[in-house]
Design an enzyme around this catalytic site. Structure first.
Site, PDB file in Angstrom:
ATOM      1  N   GLY A 281     -10.798 -39.501   6.904  1.00 45.14           N
ATOM      2  CA  GLY A 281     -11.972 -38.891   7.096  1.00 45.14           C
ATOM      3  C   GLY A 281     -12.988 -39.800   7.505  1.00 45.14           C
ATOM      4  O   GLY A 281     -14.135 -39.324   7.628  1.00 45.14           O
ATOM      5  N   ASP A 282     -12.804 -41.010   7.692  1.00 42.90           N
ATOM      6  CA  ASP A 282     -13.644 -41.966   8.167  1.00 42.90           C
ATOM      7  C   ASP A 282     -13.084 -43.073   8.833  1.00 42.90           C
ATOM      8  O   ASP A 282     -11.976 -43.282   9.139  1.00 42.90           O
ATOM      9  CB  ASP A 282     -14.545 -42.499   6.793  1.00 42.90           C
TER      10      ASP A 282
END
Length: 501
Positions: A281-282
């Protein structure tokens, strides 16, 4: 007394035979009991060191039922095995099972080994997570102004440590932490899965890491680190998960899955990251060295970093990010053979006024990119600060950024390069790059402000601030030929047999 009809010699031999039969029977029974009570297993790995002593977590009362807390068992095991540090070192074997545990600390000359079907489950009892002070180069926590929860597997001031396995799994059960973060109920920064501070000669390999509360692997203020064969799986969808964009206020727009990275390499020297697969997610890999005035004061750069054979899926962030916390400096980063799919950008450089520090001597080659928002993204407008005490006149130096041999397709925009007015990003070199634009791509594929450099053999045509030198310069942006010392590390094959309950 002689047996009837037998000679004295024959009687003696019969008695000896009877005793041997009885002894054999007793030993057989005891051996059977031992076989029933003990399990013998063989395992092997390649490591920076082999160990003389081996024990199983079950020897210390560990219960792999997924319900019983094993925090004390793990810490007792490490504490007991630490006495062998000067006698060839020791290792703790974790067999198949579900091992629920809170944070525990490792020791020097030590290996933690997770068997193929071993699953470490991070405890959801917040009392099993001690609190540490903020990192001195940050001045505060990432999620809150206070300290931070200790990582699941933690070590400080250690040397010669291995965390490895036969692709065993560590599950951070992150939803527990994400929900608290989302609701603003955390007083301290979320824990990481694996963290080493002020340590030297560290290996983290052949593991699957799931659902970390925050960063997955975090070496900080350390040197000579090998990370290889790691699989990271974390959710990519959640409210406001478009990365940490300029102007986003984390308090009002919490990005619950931010900072779920393979490795946030922070103020480290001689690091090798290779053969890893991340769904995140990053940023898949983040390179950092401190935040604003705290990072400038601490003054410890990240340098001599190798990243190779990385596969990344990160729809809202980068395959590799340099910064934005780079106030201690980042230098001599070498990335090669990188594949990114459905990822926002390939390599991203983030900084701002007030950061100070530098990002220089960056070398990237052989990237294969598929379905990207940007291929190249650099920004000097990343306006997140530790507090209001930063010096706006502390300007970063961004120079010597080299990209070559890159193929990308289905790209929305080739590049977004934004330096700082009065402090341009310089010595940018981009060569032998082919970018296939998406059907609905931006009309202007390149946007450039406050940057200086050259290009050669790049399509589509770059911006005027990066003039094309022609194909005769296709060999520009050369990758360093001399290997770093971390590339000279040769691993040993270590084979063992362990008996446990």
């Amino acid at each position: 007394m002689e047996l009837l009809g037998m000679s004295p010699m024959r009687t003696k031999m019969t008695r000896i035979a009877t005793v041997l039969v009885l002894v054999g029977f007793i030993l057989g029974v005891r051996g059977g009991e031992a076989r029933k009570g003990k399990v013998a297993e063989s395992f092997a790995y390649t490591g920076i060191s082999c160990r003389r002593h081996t024990a199983s977590i079950r020897d210390f009362g560990g219960v792999g039922d997924g319900k019983t807390s094993n925090t004390k068992a793990f810490q007792d095991a490490v504490n007991h095995l630490s006495k062998y540090a000067s006698d060839g070192g020791a290792q703790l074997y974790v067999p198949a099972g579900k091992w629920l545990t809170g944070s525990f600390s490792l020791t020097s000359h030590f290996t933690l080994y997770l068997q193929k079907h071993a699953l470490l489950l991070a405890s959801q009892d917040i009392k099993e997570w001690p609190v540490l002070k903020p990192l001195p180069s940050y001045g505060r926590g990432r999620d809150a102004a206070g300290g931070r929860f200790t990582s699941l597997i933690y070590g400080t001031n250690l040397t010669d440590v291995i965390v490895t396995g036969a692709n065993g799994t560590i599950d951070g059960q992150g939803s527990f932490w994400w929900q608290k973060f989302h609701k603003g109920k955390l007083k301290y920064t979320r824990p990481y899965l694996i963290e080493f501070m002020y340590s030297d000669t560290i290996q983290i390999s052949n593991l699957t890491l799931l659902n970390s509360p925050s960063w997955n692997v975090h070496p900080v203020y350390s040197s000579n680190i090998l990370i290889q064969g790691i699989t990271i799986l974390a959710p990519v969808k959640s409210p406001n998960t478009d990365g940490i964009n300029p102007g986003i206020n984390k308090k009002n727009n919490p990005n619950v899955f931010q900072n779920i990275k393979l490795s946030s390499t922070h103020s480290c020297t001689n690091v090798r990251i290779e053969d890893s697969y991340i769904v995140s997610g990053d940023d898949c890999i983040a390179v950092k060295s401190g935040w604003d005035e705290y990072g400038i004061s601490f003054g410890m750069p990240t340098k001599q970093l190798v990243i190779r054979r990385l596969t990344c899926i990160s729809p809202y962030s980068a395959a590799i990010a340099l910064g934005s916390e780079m106030s201690g400096g980042i230098q001599d980063v070498r990335a090669e053979d990188i594949t990114a799919v459905h990822t926002e950008s390939g390599v991203r450089i983030k900084t701002a006024r007030g950061r100070g520090g530098f990002v220089k001597d960056i070398f990237v080659r052989r990237m294969s990119l598929h379905t990207m928002k940007w291929v190249f993204w650099m920004t000097g407008n990343y306006k997140q600060h530790a507090d209001n005490h930063y010096d706006p006149n502390a300007l970063p130096v961004i120079q010597g950024i080299n990209y070559r041999d890159i193929v990308a397709n289905n790209v929305s925009m080739a590049a977004r390069l934004e330096g700082i007015e009065g402090d341009p990003f310089t010595q940018i070199c981009i060569a032998n790059v082919t970018i296939g634009m998406a059907a609905k791509a931006k009309k202007v594929p390149w946007t450039c402000t406050d940057v200086e450099g050259i290009t050669s053999g790049v399509s589509p045509r770059p911006c005027d601030l990066l003039p094309d030198q022609g194909k005769k310069k296709i060999t520009a942006c050369d990758f360093p030929a001399e290997p770093l010392s971390i590339d000279r590390v040769v691993l040993k094959t270590c084979t063992y047999r362990v008996n446990h309950m």
